[in-house]
Design an enzyme around this catalytic site. Structure first.
Site, PDB file in Angstrom:
ATOM      1  N   TYR A   9      35.519  32.445  10.804  1.00 14.28           N
ATOM      2  CA  TYR A   9      34.095  32.786  10.883  1.00 14.28           C
ATOM      3  C   TYR A   9      33.376  32.378   9.604  1.00 14.28           C
ATOM      4  O   TYR A   9      32.333  31.714   9.644  1.00 14.28           O
ATOM      5  CB  TYR A   9      33.961  34.289  11.136  1.00 14.28           C
ATOM      6  N   LYS A  60      30.308  29.462   8.902  1.00 11.91           N
ATOM      7  CA  LYS A  60      29.029  29.721   8.215  1.00 11.91           C
ATOM      8  C   LYS A  60      28.838  28.765   7.040  1.00 11.91           C
ATOM      9  O   LYS A  60      27.736  28.266   6.804  1.00 11.91           O
ATOM     10  CB  LYS A  60      28.970  31.175   7.748  1.00 11.91           C
ATOM     11  N   ASN A 107      20.302  34.152  24.895  1.00 11.88           N
ATOM     12  CA  ASN A 107      21.014  34.067  26.172  1.00 11.88           C
ATOM     13  C   ASN A 107      21.496  35.434  26.651  1.00 11.88           C
ATOM     14  O   ASN A 107      22.114  35.547  27.712  1.00 11.88           O
ATOM     15  CB  ASN A 107      22.195  33.088  26.081  1.00 11.88           C
ATOM     16  N   ALA A 120      21.959  33.168  15.895  1.00 13.49           N
ATOM     17  CA  ALA A 120      22.698  33.034  17.152  1.00 13.49           C
ATOM     18  C   ALA A 120      24.190  32.777  16.964  1.00 13.49           C
ATOM     19  O   ALA A 120      24.875  32.430  17.931  1.00 13.49           O
ATOM     20  CB  ALA A 120      22.083  31.918  17.994  1.00 13.49           C
ATOM     21  N   SER A 135      26.487  34.412   5.649  1.00 15.64           N
ATOM     22  CA  SER A 135      27.367  35.571   5.476  1.00 15.64           C
ATOM     23  C   SER A 135      28.045  35.552   4.124  1.00 15.64           C
ATOM     24  O   SER A 135      28.362  34.487   3.581  1.00 15.64           O
ATOM     25  CB  SER A 135      28.448  35.556   6.564  1.00 15.64           C
TER      26      SER A 135
END
Length: 323
Positions: free
Chosen positions: A141, A145, A32, A74, A117
């Protein structure tokens, strides 16, 4: 193979796309352009401008070819931002991935390589960190993941979608052959911040804490060159295709460099003063993080080749010095 690279216009995504193209695969990039750049696209790869939240566009992209695999790059990745805006990370990382998985089911795509990650591990209980280390993320975050990995596990069981979950450490550097020039947008990681300071885009930078239990008091991290990371994606896809089996793998250099060591090396290579001010520690920053990548060596035949600090900085400076 025909490969759909979601997020392929980004920093890591463009290097991954280049690796697959170099190996003779056909790639379609779906992005995007919220953080990806048109200058990171390659003429050999078709580009579809689309968002993972637009399910029909996403599904339509997956049906443009008989895809052998999806590469999912993404997700948003700023740990600090995730603690301030968890809604953004919930929507993009979790809801967006569910869209990708559901569209893959509908389109009949049975393989996915996911950019996970090392943040899934949290505070290290031992070093180096291997894949058996407890997963107790300390930021939202990392939590997203880890949740995505759990979704992948269920879709493996229920829908026979095989996955490779690649737990990166700190990706850095630029293409060894100089073919990728697009700069990271609003970087928060150490190497690009140092590069922005060296080239004058920033007046100075901050070092978060110098009183850690390390040799020079600054945090020690494991850095991996983005070309090594890209090769890891290719080898991981080859593994799940050959073995019809999902894997979760660390990708790192197994080397530890302190913030001071990185700064001193950067000053030497760039010839710039790189003004740095020491401030207080950031919450949740462990003193030391290093990876064990023995499983990647055993299962994939993969080992980092370009992840020494001199190569990381030189390939970065070759791009930043011209801005």
């Amino acid at each position: 193979m025909n490969i759909l690279v979601i997020g392929g216009a980004g920093y890591i995504g463009s290097h991954v796309t280049r690796e697959f193209l170099d190996r003779g695969h056909n790639c379609v990039v779906y992005d995007n352009l919220s953080s990806g750049l048109r200058e990171n696209l390659f003429k050999e790869a078709k580009f579809i401008h689309g968002d993972i939240h637009d399910y029909q566009v996403l599904l339509g992209a997956m049906k443009t070819a008989s895809f052998d695999a999806i590469i999912h790059l993404a997700a948003f990745k700023a740990a600090g931002e995730s603690m301030l805006n968890p809604e953004k990370y919930s929507r993009n990382n979790i809801c967006g991935t569910v869209n990708i998985l559901n569209a893959a089911c509908e389109a009949g795509i049975k393989s996915i390589v996911f950019s996970s990650s090392a943040a899934v591990y949290g505070e290290p209980q031992y070093l180096p960190i291997d894949e058996k280390h407890p997963t107790l993320p300390e930021n939202y975050y990392g939590f997203t993941k880890l949740e995505i990995e759990r979704f992948l596990g269920w879709y493996d069981k229920l829908k026979n979608i095989r996955y490779a979950s690649l737990r990166y450490f700190n990706a850095a550097g630029y293409d060894i052959k100089g073919r990728i020039k697009g700069l990271e947008q609003n970087p928060a990681n150490l190497l690009p911040v140092i590069m922005e300071t060296a080239c004058g885009a920033r007046n100075s930078m901050q070092v978060f804490g110098d009183d850690y239990d390390t040799a020079d008091g600054t945090c020690v991290r494991d850095y991996i060159h983005v070309n090594d990371l890209a090769e890891g994606h290719a080898k991981a896809l080859e593994y799940i295709k050959k073995n019809d089996k999902s894997i979760t793998i660390n990708l790192g250099s197994e080397l530890g460099f302190s913030v001071t060591e990185v700064l001193e090396t950067a000053r030497k290579i760039t010839g710039q003063p790189i003004l740095a001010k020491t401030v207080g520690r950031r919450e949740g920053d462990p003193a030391k993080l290093t990876a064990s990548c023995s499983l990647a060596a055993e299962l994939l035949g993969w080992k980092a080749k370009y992840s020494d600090m001199e190569t990381l900085i030189k390939t970065s400076w070759d791009v930043y010095k011209n801005i």
